[in-house]
Design a protein around this motif. Structure first.
Motif, PDB file in Angstrom:
ATOM      1  N   THR A 105      13.612   8.539  -5.571  1.00 49.24           N
ATOM      2  CA  THR A 105      14.639   8.480  -4.542  1.00 49.24           C
ATOM      3  C   THR A 105      14.303   7.389  -3.530  1.00 49.24           C
ATOM      4  O   THR A 105      13.189   6.855  -3.504  1.00 49.24           O
ATOM      5  N   GLU A 106      15.269   7.117  -2.664  1.00 44.56           N
ATOM      6  CA  GLU A 106      15.038   6.127  -1.612  1.00 44.56           C
ATOM      7  C   GLU A 106      13.918   6.558  -0.669  1.00 44.56           C
ATOM      8  O   GLU A 106      13.145   5.728  -0.195  1.00 44.56           O
ATOM      9  N   LEU A 107      13.790   7.860  -0.397  1.00 42.97           N
ATOM     10  CA  LEU A 107      12.737   8.316   0.516  1.00 42.97           C
ATOM     11  C   LEU A 107      11.370   8.299  -0.152  1.00 42.97           C
ATOM     12  O   LEU A 107      10.363   7.984   0.494  1.00 42.97           O
ATOM     13  N   GLU A 108      11.311   8.602  -1.435  1.00 43.63           N
ATOM     14  CA  GLU A 108      10.047   8.476  -2.160  1.00 43.63           C
ATOM     15  C   GLU A 108       9.634   7.008  -2.243  1.00 43.63           C
ATOM     16  O   GLU A 108       8.452   6.671  -2.117  1.00 43.63           O
ATOM     17  N   THR A 109      10.615   6.139  -2.431  1.00 44.64           N
ATOM     18  CA  THR A 109      10.333   4.700  -2.480  1.00 44.64           C
ATOM     19  C   THR A 109       9.857   4.206  -1.119  1.00 44.64           C
ATOM     20  O   THR A 109       8.875   3.449  -1.036  1.00 44.64           O
ATOM     21  N   LEU A 110      10.509   4.648  -0.055  1.00 47.93           N
ATOM     22  CA  LEU A 110      10.071   4.277   1.293  1.00 47.93           C
ATOM     23  C   LEU A 110       8.643   4.753   1.537  1.00 47.93           C
ATOM     24  O   LEU A 110       7.821   4.016   2.105  1.00 47.93           O
ATOM     25  N   SER A 111       8.326   5.946   1.097  1.00 44.43           N
ATOM     26  CA  SER A 111       6.961   6.468   1.247  1.00 44.43           C
ATOM     27  C   SER A 111       5.954   5.592   0.501  1.00 44.43           C
ATOM     28  O   SER A 111       4.879   5.292   1.021  1.00 44.43           O
ATOM     29  N   ALA A 112       6.314   5.163  -0.701  1.00 43.91           N
ATOM     30  CA  ALA A 112       5.423   4.274  -1.464  1.00 43.91           C
ATOM     31  C   ALA A 112       5.262   2.937  -0.752  1.00 43.91           C
ATOM     32  O   ALA A 112       4.155   2.387  -0.693  1.00 43.91           O
ATOM     33  N   TRP A 113       6.348   2.408  -0.181  1.00 44.20           N
ATOM     34  CA  TRP A 113       6.250   1.151   0.577  1.00 44.20           C
ATOM     35  C   TRP A 113       5.360   1.325   1.793  1.00 44.20           C
ATOM     36  O   TRP A 113       4.571   0.434   2.128  1.00 44.20           O
ATOM     37  N   MET A 114       5.463   2.465   2.455  1.00 46.46           N
ATOM     38  CA  MET A 114       4.636   2.708   3.650  1.00 46.46           C
ATOM     39  C   MET A 114       3.159   2.882   3.307  1.00 46.46           C
ATOM     40  O   MET A 114       2.293   2.700   4.159  1.00 46.46           O
ATOM     41  N   ALA A 115       2.863   3.207   2.067  1.00 44.95           N
ATOM     42  CA  ALA A 115       1.472   3.387   1.643  1.00 44.95           C
ATOM     43  C   ALA A 115       0.772   2.058   1.348  1.00 44.95           C
ATOM     44  O   ALA A 115      -0.449   2.025   1.187  1.00 44.95           O
ATOM     45  N   GLN A 116       1.531   0.966   1.292  1.00 46.20           N
ATOM     46  CA  GLN A 116       0.976  -0.358   1.014  1.00 46.20           C
ATOM     47  C   GLN A 116       1.076  -1.233   2.258  1.00 46.20           C
ATOM     48  O   GLN A 116       2.148  -1.327   2.857  1.00 46.20           O
TER      49      GLN A 116
END
Length: 151
Positions: A105-116
Protein backbone atom coordinates in the motif's frame (compact mmCIF):
# COMPACT_ATOMS: atom_id res chain seq x y z
CA UNK A 1 -9.70 -20.05 11.72
CA UNK A 2 -8.25 -18.40 8.63
CA UNK A 3 -5.96 -20.13 6.18
CA UNK A 4 -2.25 -19.33 6.37
CA UNK A 5 -0.96 -16.88 3.75
CA UNK A 6 0.29 -18.42 0.49
CA UNK A 7 4.03 -19.06 0.32
CA UNK A 8 6.59 -19.67 -2.43
CA UNK A 9 8.81 -22.77 -2.78
CA UNK A 10 11.19 -21.38 -0.13
CA UNK A 11 8.44 -20.76 2.41
CA UNK A 12 8.46 -16.98 1.92
CA UNK A 13 5.11 -15.24 1.97
CA UNK A 14 3.86 -14.33 -1.49
CA UNK A 15 2.92 -10.69 -2.04
CA UNK A 16 -0.69 -9.83 -1.40
CA UNK A 17 -2.30 -7.75 -4.11
CA UNK A 18 -3.51 -4.32 -3.01
CA UNK A 19 -6.42 -3.78 -5.39
CA UNK A 20 -6.77 -0.12 -6.25
CA UNK A 21 -10.34 0.38 -7.39
CA UNK A 22 -11.94 3.76 -8.16
CA UNK A 23 -12.96 4.35 -4.55
CA UNK A 24 -9.52 3.49 -3.17
CA UNK A 25 -7.89 5.67 -5.83
CA UNK A 26 -9.85 8.65 -4.49
CA UNK A 27 -8.59 8.06 -0.93
CA UNK A 28 -4.91 7.25 -1.57
CA UNK A 29 -3.68 10.81 -2.30
CA UNK A 30 -5.25 12.22 0.86
CA UNK A 31 -4.02 9.38 3.07
CA UNK A 32 -0.49 9.76 1.68
CA UNK A 33 -0.41 13.56 2.01
CA UNK A 34 -1.81 13.46 5.56
CA UNK A 35 0.83 10.89 6.53
CA UNK A 36 3.69 12.81 4.90
CA UNK A 37 2.61 16.03 6.61
CA UNK A 38 2.29 14.27 9.99
CA UNK A 39 5.85 12.99 9.61
CA UNK A 40 7.05 16.46 8.62
CA UNK A 41 5.21 18.08 11.55
CA UNK A 42 6.86 15.64 13.96
CA UNK A 43 10.22 16.95 12.71
CA UNK A 44 9.13 20.60 12.85
CA UNK A 45 9.03 20.94 9.07
CA UNK A 46 6.30 22.82 7.17
CA UNK A 47 3.56 20.82 5.41
CA UNK A 48 3.48 20.09 1.69
CA UNK A 49 0.67 20.77 -0.77
CA UNK A 50 -0.07 18.85 -3.93
CA UNK A 51 0.97 20.40 -7.21
CA UNK A 52 -0.83 19.18 -10.36
CA UNK A 53 2.32 19.47 -12.49
CA UNK A 54 4.36 17.39 -10.05
CA UNK A 55 1.51 14.85 -9.92
CA UNK A 56 1.62 14.64 -13.74
CA UNK A 57 5.39 14.10 -13.74
CA UNK A 58 5.01 11.40 -11.07
CA UNK A 59 2.30 9.60 -13.06
CA UNK A 60 4.35 9.69 -16.25
CA UNK A 61 7.29 8.14 -14.44
CA UNK A 62 5.23 5.47 -12.67
CA UNK A 63 3.85 4.30 -16.01
CA UNK A 64 7.28 4.44 -17.62
CA UNK A 65 8.88 2.34 -14.87
CA UNK A 66 6.24 -0.30 -15.56
CA UNK A 67 7.09 -0.26 -19.26
CA UNK A 68 10.79 -0.62 -18.41
CA UNK A 69 9.99 -3.21 -15.72
CA UNK A 70 12.51 -1.73 -13.34
CA UNK A 71 12.44 0.86 -10.58
CA UNK A 72 14.94 3.55 -11.37
CA UNK A 73 15.04 7.29 -11.66
CA UNK A 74 15.61 7.53 -15.42
CA UNK A 75 12.92 7.38 -18.07
CA UNK A 76 12.95 5.02 -21.03
CA UNK A 77 13.98 8.05 -23.10
CA UNK A 78 16.91 8.76 -20.77
CA UNK A 79 15.07 11.59 -18.98
CA UNK A 80 16.07 12.52 -15.45
CA UNK A 81 13.58 13.52 -12.73
CA UNK A 82 14.66 17.14 -13.25
CA UNK A 83 13.90 16.97 -16.98
CA UNK A 84 10.49 15.35 -16.38
CA UNK A 85 9.54 18.12 -13.96
CA UNK A 86 10.63 20.75 -16.52
CA UNK A 87 8.65 19.01 -19.27
CA UNK A 88 5.39 19.44 -17.35
CA UNK A 89 6.14 23.14 -16.88
CA UNK A 90 6.77 23.13 -13.14
CA UNK A 91 7.99 26.65 -12.30
CA UNK A 92 9.57 25.71 -8.97
CA UNK A 93 12.77 23.87 -8.17
CA UNK A 94 12.88 20.08 -8.33
CA UNK A 95 14.16 18.77 -4.99
CA UNK A 96 13.84 15.00 -4.93
CA UNK A 97 12.15 11.81 -6.01
CA UNK A 98 11.27 8.54 -4.26
CA UNK A 99 10.21 5.50 -6.28
CA UNK A 100 9.06 1.98 -5.54
CA UNK A 101 8.09 -1.26 -7.26
CA UNK A 102 5.89 -3.22 -4.89
CA UNK A 103 2.58 -4.85 -4.04
CA UNK A 104 2.41 -2.78 -0.84
CA UNK A 105 0.00 0.00 0.00
CA UNK A 106 0.95 3.65 -0.16
CA UNK A 107 1.44 3.74 3.63
CA UNK A 108 3.62 0.63 3.64
CA UNK A 109 5.62 2.19 0.81
CA UNK A 110 5.94 5.46 2.73
CA UNK A 111 7.16 3.49 5.75
CA UNK A 112 9.80 1.78 3.59
CA UNK A 113 10.89 5.18 2.21
CA UNK A 114 11.16 6.55 5.75
CA UNK A 115 13.39 3.62 6.72
CA UNK A 116 16.02 4.67 4.14
CA UNK A 117 18.09 7.83 4.69
CA UNK A 118 18.05 9.01 1.06
CA UNK A 119 14.29 8.77 0.55
CA UNK A 120 13.56 9.97 4.09
CA UNK A 121 15.60 13.09 3.28
CA UNK A 122 13.43 13.71 0.19
CA UNK A 123 10.23 13.47 2.25
CA UNK A 124 11.50 15.59 5.15
CA UNK A 125 13.43 18.19 3.11
CA UNK A 126 12.73 21.50 4.90
CA UNK A 127 12.98 23.46 1.64
CA UNK A 128 10.18 21.42 0.02
CA UNK A 129 6.81 23.14 -0.29
CA UNK A 130 5.04 20.99 -2.86
CA UNK A 131 4.61 17.33 -3.63
CA UNK A 132 3.62 15.20 -6.57
CA UNK A 133 2.48 11.65 -6.04
CA UNK A 134 1.12 9.02 -8.40
CA UNK A 135 1.11 5.32 -9.15
CA UNK A 136 0.52 2.83 -11.90
CA UNK A 137 -0.92 -0.58 -11.10
CA UNK A 138 -0.34 -3.42 -13.54
CA UNK A 139 -3.00 -6.09 -14.16
CA UNK A 140 -0.86 -8.46 -12.01
CA UNK A 141 -1.35 -6.08 -9.07
CA UNK A 142 2.23 -4.78 -9.02
CA UNK A 143 2.30 -1.07 -8.21
CA UNK A 144 4.86 1.50 -9.32
CA UNK A 145 4.83 4.47 -6.92
CA UNK A 146 6.50 7.85 -7.55
CA UNK A 147 6.77 10.77 -5.11
CA UNK A 148 8.36 14.08 -6.19
CA UNK A 149 9.10 17.14 -4.07
CA UNK A 150 9.62 20.69 -5.22
CA UNK A 151 10.15 24.11 -3.76
Amino acid sequence: MSAPPPVDANGNALPQVYPIDAQTAQIIPFRLLDSVNSLRAAKGVSPLAYNAMLNAAALTHSRDMSVQNRPWHFGSDGSSPLLRVKRVGYPGMFLGEAISETYQTELETLSAWMAQADTRDVILDPSAREIGFAWFQEPSGKIWWTLITGG
